[in-house]
Design a protein around this motif. Structure first.
Motif, PDB file in Angstrom:
ATOM      1  N   ILE A 122     -76.685 -10.602 -23.301  1.00 63.67           N
ATOM      2  CA  ILE A 122     -75.816 -11.609 -22.706  1.00 63.67           C
ATOM      3  C   ILE A 122     -76.573 -12.329 -21.589  1.00 63.67           C
ATOM      4  O   ILE A 122     -77.625 -11.880 -21.138  1.00 63.67           O
ATOM      5  CB  ILE A 122     -74.515 -10.991 -22.145  1.00 63.67           C
ATOM      6  CG1 ILE A 122     -74.830 -10.009 -21.010  1.00 63.67           C
ATOM      7  CG2 ILE A 122     -73.710 -10.315 -23.230  1.00 63.67           C
ATOM      8  CD1 ILE A 122     -73.596  -9.538 -20.259  1.00 63.67           C
ATOM      9  N   THR A 123     -76.019 -13.443 -21.159  1.00 61.17           N
ATOM     10  CA  THR A 123     -76.625 -14.238 -20.090  1.00 61.17           C
ATOM     11  C   THR A 123     -76.002 -13.874 -18.743  1.00 61.17           C
ATOM     12  O   THR A 123     -74.770 -13.856 -18.615  1.00 61.17           O
ATOM     13  CB  THR A 123     -76.426 -15.735 -20.363  1.00 61.17           C
ATOM     14  OG1 THR A 123     -77.045 -16.065 -21.606  1.00 61.17           O
ATOM     15  CG2 THR A 123     -77.035 -16.576 -19.262  1.00 61.17           C
ATOM     16  N   VAL A 124     -76.851 -13.594 -17.758  1.00 60.35           N
ATOM     17  CA  VAL A 124     -76.379 -13.288 -16.409  1.00 60.35           C
ATOM     18  C   VAL A 124     -77.299 -13.962 -15.390  1.00 60.35           C
ATOM     19  O   VAL A 124     -78.427 -14.345 -15.706  1.00 60.35           O
ATOM     20  CB  VAL A 124     -76.343 -11.764 -16.126  1.00 60.35           C
ATOM     21  CG1 VAL A 124     -75.290 -11.082 -16.966  1.00 60.35           C
ATOM     22  CG2 VAL A 124     -77.711 -11.138 -16.342  1.00 60.35           C
ATOM     23  N   ASP A 125     -76.811 -14.094 -14.169  1.00 63.24           N
ATOM     24  CA  ASP A 125     -77.630 -14.587 -13.066  1.00 63.24           C
ATOM     25  C   ASP A 125     -78.039 -13.403 -12.198  1.00 63.24           C
ATOM     26  O   ASP A 125     -77.202 -12.548 -11.872  1.00 63.24           O
ATOM     27  CB  ASP A 125     -76.852 -15.592 -12.213  1.00 63.24           C
ATOM     28  CG  ASP A 125     -76.614 -16.900 -12.944  1.00 63.24           C
ATOM     29  OD1 ASP A 125     -77.409 -17.210 -13.858  1.00 63.24           O
ATOM     30  OD2 ASP A 125     -75.643 -17.602 -12.617  1.00 63.24           O
ATOM     31  N   GLY A 173     -87.195  -6.139 -20.576  1.00 62.10           N
ATOM     32  CA  GLY A 173     -86.084  -6.434 -21.469  1.00 62.10           C
ATOM     33  C   GLY A 173     -85.333  -7.710 -21.137  1.00 62.10           C
ATOM     34  O   GLY A 173     -84.399  -8.082 -21.846  1.00 62.10           O
ATOM     35  N   SER A 174     -85.745  -8.392 -20.054  1.00 64.29           N
ATOM     36  CA  SER A 174     -85.074  -9.635 -19.658  1.00 64.29           C
ATOM     37  C   SER A 174     -85.888 -10.845 -20.116  1.00 64.29           C
ATOM     38  O   SER A 174     -87.113 -10.823 -20.079  1.00 64.29           O
ATOM     39  CB  SER A 174     -84.895  -9.689 -18.137  1.00 64.29           C
ATOM     40  OG  SER A 174     -84.103  -8.618 -17.687  1.00 64.29           O
ATOM     41  N   ALA A 232     -80.287 -10.545 -20.999  1.00 64.89           N
ATOM     42  CA  ALA A 232     -80.640  -9.129 -20.930  1.00 64.89           C
ATOM     43  C   ALA A 232     -79.618  -8.313 -21.716  1.00 64.89           C
ATOM     44  O   ALA A 232     -78.517  -8.789 -22.029  1.00 64.89           O
ATOM     45  CB  ALA A 232     -80.684  -8.662 -19.479  1.00 64.89           C
ATOM     46  N   GLU A 233     -80.003  -7.077 -22.028  1.00 62.67           N
ATOM     47  CA  GLU A 233     -79.099  -6.197 -22.773  1.00 62.67           C
ATOM     48  C   GLU A 233     -77.903  -5.839 -21.906  1.00 62.67           C
ATOM     49  O   GLU A 233     -78.049  -5.504 -20.731  1.00 62.67           O
ATOM     50  CB  GLU A 233     -79.830  -4.929 -23.205  1.00 62.67           C
ATOM     51  CG  GLU A 233     -79.023  -4.093 -24.187  1.00 62.67           C
ATOM     52  CD  GLU A 233     -79.813  -2.892 -24.702  1.00 62.67           C
ATOM     53  OE1 GLU A 233     -79.157  -1.925 -25.112  1.00 62.67           O
ATOM     54  OE2 GLU A 233     -81.051  -2.936 -24.680  1.00 62.67           O
ATOM     55  N   ALA A 234     -76.721  -5.934 -22.481  1.00 60.46           N
ATOM     56  CA  ALA A 234     -75.484  -5.773 -21.723  1.00 60.46           C
ATOM     57  C   ALA A 234     -75.384  -4.434 -21.002  1.00 60.46           C
ATOM     58  O   ALA A 234     -74.790  -4.344 -19.924  1.00 60.46           O
ATOM     59  CB  ALA A 234     -74.285  -5.953 -22.649  1.00 60.46           C
ATOM     60  N   THR A 235     -75.964  -3.398 -21.574  1.00 58.14           N
ATOM     61  CA  THR A 235     -75.866  -2.071 -20.952  1.00 58.14           C
ATOM     62  C   THR A 235     -77.046  -1.780 -20.025  1.00 58.14           C
ATOM     63  O   THR A 235     -77.141  -0.679 -19.479  1.00 58.14           O
ATOM     64  CB  THR A 235     -75.760  -0.974 -22.030  1.00 58.14           C
ATOM     65  OG1 THR A 235     -76.826  -1.143 -22.972  1.00 58.14           O
ATOM     66  CG2 THR A 235     -74.430  -1.050 -22.748  1.00 58.14           C
ATOM     67  N   HIS A 236     -77.946  -2.760 -19.848  1.00 63.06           N
ATOM     68  CA  HIS A 236     -79.083  -2.590 -18.931  1.00 63.06           C
ATOM     69  C   HIS A 236     -79.305  -3.885 -18.154  1.00 63.06           C
ATOM     70  O   HIS A 236     -80.385  -4.460 -18.163  1.00 63.06           O
ATOM     71  CB  HIS A 236     -80.358  -2.217 -19.701  1.00 63.06           C
ATOM     72  CG  HIS A 236     -80.281  -0.886 -20.383  1.00 63.06           C
ATOM     73  ND1 HIS A 236     -79.801  -0.735 -21.655  1.00 63.06           N
ATOM     74  CD2 HIS A 236     -80.598   0.361 -19.939  1.00 63.06           C
ATOM     75  CE1 HIS A 236     -79.837   0.551 -21.982  1.00 63.06           C
ATOM     76  NE2 HIS A 236     -80.314   1.229 -20.963  1.00 63.06           N
ATOM     77  N   LEU A 237     -78.261  -4.350 -17.486  1.00 64.50           N
ATOM     78  CA  LEU A 237     -78.342  -5.619 -16.777  1.00 64.50           C
ATOM     79  C   LEU A 237     -79.059  -5.453 -15.437  1.00 64.50           C
ATOM     80  O   LEU A 237     -78.706  -4.565 -14.657  1.00 64.50           O
ATOM     81  CB  LEU A 237     -76.934  -6.190 -16.537  1.00 64.50           C
ATOM     82  CG  LEU A 237     -76.143  -6.578 -17.785  1.00 64.50           C
ATOM     83  CD1 LEU A 237     -74.756  -7.040 -17.393  1.00 64.50           C
ATOM     84  CD2 LEU A 237     -76.871  -7.661 -18.571  1.00 64.50           C
ATOM     85  N   PRO A 238     -80.041  -6.302 -15.150  1.00 63.61           N
ATOM     86  CA  PRO A 238     -80.708  -6.244 -13.849  1.00 63.61           C
ATOM     87  C   PRO A 238     -79.818  -6.844 -12.766  1.00 63.61           C
ATOM     88  O   PRO A 238     -78.979  -7.704 -13.046  1.00 63.61           O
ATOM     89  CB  PRO A 238     -81.968  -7.095 -14.061  1.00 63.61           C
ATOM     90  CG  PRO A 238     -81.583  -8.059 -15.134  1.00 63.61           C
ATOM     91  CD  PRO A 238     -80.606  -7.347 -16.030  1.00 63.61           C
TER      92      PRO A 238
END
Length: 198
Positions: A99-102, A160-161, A128-134
């Motif tokens: 998924i996309t995150v900031d 992974g990002s 990044a992977e939803a279960t490993h979000l930075p």
């Protein structure tokens, strides 16, 4: 990333009046959406939710009627005065899904003596992977001279990002502080200008 479990209650009342009643009970109205399903309106525990959302990109396990659902907060509406949470939009996610995150930019180190740094991008958009979000990324400015620029593509991302921000976007700019002499000159000229106008 550890999951934070929140016990939710299905919500059947809607509107401003219902939302006010929910908040009076120290709870937060929220909606779960994603993966093609109908939005699920829920009520979350107020204190536990506020503690959980102090973390950036936290993975939530929303328990609705005994059924757990992984989700991330995509929009958090806060009261501008009290800073209390008024509503949360939750995106349903699955393990392995990207998924996309900031993520926030944290500056470390000191630039060369006599210089200052300007942060042009407070966050970077990544996939990044939803279960490993930075949560954040560190950008070192140690020893950089005036005129140095760090672009988005120069930033080392967590494993992974994938960067989604424009790679050429300037994240940090190192420059010299503006001299005060120019300000003094301007102030010295103003009385003369005033007298000439009069």
């Amino acid at each position: 990333m550890a999951e934070i479990k929140l016990a939710a209650e299905a919500r059947t009342e809607f509107g401003k009046g219902a939302a006010r009643r929910i908040r009076r009970d120290n709870k937060i109205p929220a909606v779960l959406y994603g993966h093609g399903g109908d939005p699920v309106h829920v009520t979350l525990p107020g204190h536990e939710s506020m503690l959980a959302l102090r973390q950036t990109n936290v993975l939530l396990n929303i328990d609705v009627d005994g059924k757990g659902q992984l989700a991330v907060a995509k929009d958090v509406q806060r009261d501008p005065v009290r800073n209390t949470i008024e509503h949360i939009d939750l995106q349903v996610v699955r393990a392995g899904e990207k998924i996309t995150v900031d993520i926030s930019v944290n500056i470390v180190g000191e630039s060369a003596p006599g210089t200052i740094h300007l942060v042009e991008e407070q966050t970077l958009s990544v996939e990044a992977e939803a279960t490993h979000l930075p949560e954040s990324v560190e950008v070192s400015i140690e020893g950089l001279e005036s005129g140095a620029q760090i672009h988005a593509e120069d930033v080392a991302l967590p494993e992974g990002s994938t960067l989604l921000t424009d790679p050429k976007a300037v994240v940090v700019l190192v420059t010299e502080p503006r001299g005060e002499a120019g300000d003094d000159d301007a102030s010295a000229e103003s009385p003369a200008e005033a007298s000439s106008e009069s």
